[in-house]
Design an enzyme around this catalytic site. Sequence first.
Site, PDB file in Angstrom:
ATOM      1  N   HIS A 112      -8.505  30.382  30.309  1.00 19.77           N
ATOM      2  CA  HIS A 112      -7.748  29.517  29.912  1.00 19.77           C
ATOM      3  C   HIS A 112      -7.647  28.933  28.438  1.00 19.77           C
ATOM      4  O   HIS A 112      -8.697  28.679  28.352  1.00 19.77           O
ATOM      5  CB  HIS A 112      -8.201  28.469  31.446  1.00 19.77           C
ATOM      6  CG  HIS A 112      -9.288  27.769  30.836  1.00 19.77           C
ATOM      7  ND1 HIS A 112      -9.217  26.238  30.201  1.00 19.77           N
ATOM      8  CD2 HIS A 112     -11.017  27.831  31.243  1.00 19.77           C
ATOM      9  CE1 HIS A 112     -10.312  25.743  30.331  1.00 19.77           C
ATOM     10  NE2 HIS A 112     -11.219  26.240  30.596  1.00 19.77           N
TER      11      HIS A 112
ATOM     12  N   ASP B 137     -14.554  25.637  25.191  1.00 23.97           N
ATOM     13  CA  ASP B 137     -14.324  25.558  26.694  1.00 23.97           C
ATOM     14  C   ASP B 137     -12.362  25.352  26.606  1.00 23.97           C
ATOM     15  O   ASP B 137     -12.165  24.374  26.884  1.00 23.97           O
ATOM     16  CB  ASP B 137     -14.852  24.452  27.267  1.00 23.97           C
ATOM     17  CG  ASP B 137     -14.948  24.324  28.904  1.00 23.97           C
ATOM     18  OD1 ASP B 137     -13.818  25.838  29.212  1.00 23.97           O
ATOM     19  OD2 ASP B 137     -14.851  23.778  29.817  1.00 23.97           O
TER      20      ASP B 137
ATOM     21  N   GLU C 127      -6.812  25.232  34.113  1.00 26.22           N
ATOM     22  CA  GLU C 127      -8.274  25.318  34.504  1.00 26.22           C
ATOM     23  C   GLU C 127      -8.743  24.310  34.749  1.00 26.22           C
ATOM     24  O   GLU C 127      -9.091  23.327  35.735  1.00 26.22           O
ATOM     25  CB  GLU C 127      -8.972  26.496  33.976  1.00 26.22           C
ATOM     26  CG  GLU C 127     -10.108  26.277  34.214  1.00 26.22           C
ATOM     27  CD  GLU C 127     -11.196  25.759  33.984  1.00 26.22           C
ATOM     28  OE1 GLU C 127     -12.250  25.248  34.785  1.00 26.22           O
ATOM     29  OE2 GLU C 127     -11.611  24.721  33.039  1.00 26.22           O
ATOM     30  N   GLU C 128      -8.624  22.448  33.670  1.00 25.11           N
ATOM     31  CA  GLU C 128      -9.356  21.690  33.827  1.00 25.11           C
ATOM     32  C   GLU C 128      -9.292  20.864  34.765  1.00 25.11           C
ATOM     33  O   GLU C 128      -9.956  20.066  35.136  1.00 25.11           O
ATOM     34  CB  GLU C 128      -9.360  20.894  31.739  1.00 25.11           C
ATOM     35  CG  GLU C 128      -9.584  22.382  31.038  1.00 25.11           C
ATOM     36  CD  GLU C 128     -11.720  22.237  30.747  1.00 25.11           C
ATOM     37  OE1 GLU C 128     -11.776  21.646  31.762  1.00 25.11           O
ATOM     38  OE2 GLU C 128     -11.973  22.942  30.204  1.00 25.11           O
TER      39      GLU C 128
ATOM     40  N   ASP D 283     -15.551  31.687  30.624  1.00 27.64           N
ATOM     41  CA  ASP D 283     -15.955  30.144  30.244  1.00 27.64           C
ATOM     42  C   ASP D 283     -17.323  29.295  29.760  1.00 27.64           C
ATOM     43  O   ASP D 283     -17.781  30.632  29.431  1.00 27.64           O
ATOM     44  CB  ASP D 283     -15.260  29.392  31.896  1.00 27.64           C
ATOM     45  CG  ASP D 283     -15.091  28.357  31.694  1.00 27.64           C
ATOM     46  OD1 ASP D 283     -14.896  27.826  29.979  1.00 27.64           O
ATOM     47  OD2 ASP D 283     -13.460  28.435  33.184  1.00 27.64           O
TER      48      ASP D 283
ATOM     49  N   HIS E  65     -17.359  20.037  27.300  1.00 26.29           N
ATOM     50  CA  HIS E  65     -16.456  18.738  27.148  1.00 26.29           C
ATOM     51  C   HIS E  65     -17.316  17.410  25.913  1.00 26.29           C
ATOM     52  O   HIS E  65     -17.198  16.396  26.946  1.00 26.29           O
ATOM     53  CB  HIS E  65     -16.918  17.741  29.031  1.00 26.29           C
ATOM     54  CG  HIS E  65     -16.162  18.862  29.650  1.00 26.29           C
ATOM     55  ND1 HIS E  65     -14.954  18.450  30.667  1.00 26.29           N
ATOM     56  CD2 HIS E  65     -15.128  20.573  29.132  1.00 26.29           C
ATOM     57  CE1 HIS E  65     -13.918  19.821  31.279  1.00 26.29           C
ATOM     58  NE2 HIS E  65     -14.787  20.729  30.111  1.00 26.29           N
TER      59      HIS E  65
END
Length: 397
Positions: A78, A197, A231-232, A252, A332
Site C-alpha cells: 500500500h 510503512d 490500508e491505513e 508491510d 507509526h
Amino acid sequence: MTPNRPAPLPLDLDYLRHVLVELLEIPSPSGRTDHVQQYVGERLAALGIPSTLTRRGALSAYLPGPRTTGADRAIVVHTDVIGGMVKRLKENGRLELQPIGTHSARFAEGAHVRVFTDHLDQVVTGQVLPLKASGHRYNDAVDSQGIGWELVEVRVDEPVDDIAGLRALGIDVGDFVALLPNPQVTPSGYVKSRHLDDKAGVAAVLTACKALVDAGVTPAVTAHLLITVTEEIGHGASHGLDPDVAEIVSVDAAVVAPGQQSREDAATLAMGDGVGPFDYHLTRNLAAIARENDVDLVRDVFDNYRSDVAAAVEAGAHARVALLGFGVDATHGHERTHLDGLRHLTQLLCLYLQSDLVFPEWDAEPAGELVNFPSLAVQPAQEDGPREGPIGLHDLT
C-alpha cells in the site's frame, strides 16, 4: 509435487534506495494518493509492466507466468500513509486536526506539514504543536499537558490570527494534512523517516520485479501486483484482486519492539496478527524458501496489527494469505529500518515469485475432494527427525 526452489537473483540496491526516497517524498495520506499512484505506475511502465487503476484508486498489474490456466498469486502493498485532516478552523488562526489512520498525537507533535487546499496550486505549510508550546510561558505545564489530538494544533506559516485569515488562504474543513517524512539514510545503512510503512515495502516489491525483468526470469506462476490506497483506514485489499488468485502475500512493516522477534536488519514472516493466524501451509513454505537460500528471516506474531490481507479475507477472498515484513522500529511514529532488512525481504520476494504455489494442483480449483488434499510439505519433528515431502491425510492419523 515439491515447489521449485530457484537461486537468488542480483538486486539493484541503488534502485531500491532511490525509489524509496522518492516515494517517501510524495505526500500520500489515505484519501489523497493520486500523485503517488502515478509515480508507481510510471515505475512499473519503465519495467515493461502495464497497470490499470480501479475506481477507488488501487493499481493492478501482473507478471505473466508460463501457465494459461490454473491459479495465480498476488503480492499486495500500500502507498497510503497516516496523516490528518482539518477538523476545525480555530479562532486563533490555527487548525484542529482529525487523524487519518491510527497514530498518536504524541508523534505528530513537532511534525512539519503541508495543508492541501482545494486550489491545486495552493499548498500551505505549517507545524503541529501542543497547545502549550512555550516553556517560557507555561513552565512545567509544558511537561504536564496530556496527549491527544484535541491538545495539538497546526500553526500555519502565514500571517493569520483568525478564521477569516485561514479562509482567505483557501483552507477549509476537510483539507488533507500530510506529515512531512524528512527521510535520511545513514552511512551505516539505517533509513529514518516517517511513512516507511509501507513505502519501503513498495520499494522492495518494485526492486524484486526489476530483478526478475533484468534477469529475464519468468515467474513460475502469474503474479498479480496490487498497490492499495486505503490500508491505513482498514479497507486495503478489499477490492481489486483477480478471482484466480490462490495465494496472497502482503508486504508491510514488521514491529520492532520489546517482546517481538522482528529486527531492522532482517525480513519478517508474520505467523499471526490481531485478526488471527495466517495460512499454515503458505507461511511454512515461505520459511522453507528463506531457509534454503540463506535469507535472514525471523518469525513473529503481532497484537495490535492488521494488513491488506485482513481486508481481502473479510471481503471474501478465497485464497491462502501470508504477511512478509521489513523490521521497523517505532512504527507509526519516528520510524527506522535498515537497508539489510529490505535486501533480505526483496530477495525473498524474488525467490517466492520464481517458486510454484504450495499446492499447484490442488489450488488450481477453489475446492476439491478432501481425500485428495496433499497437506503440508514440512511437518513438525518426529522422534526420527522432521518429515520432509508432501503427505496425505492418512499420514496424520
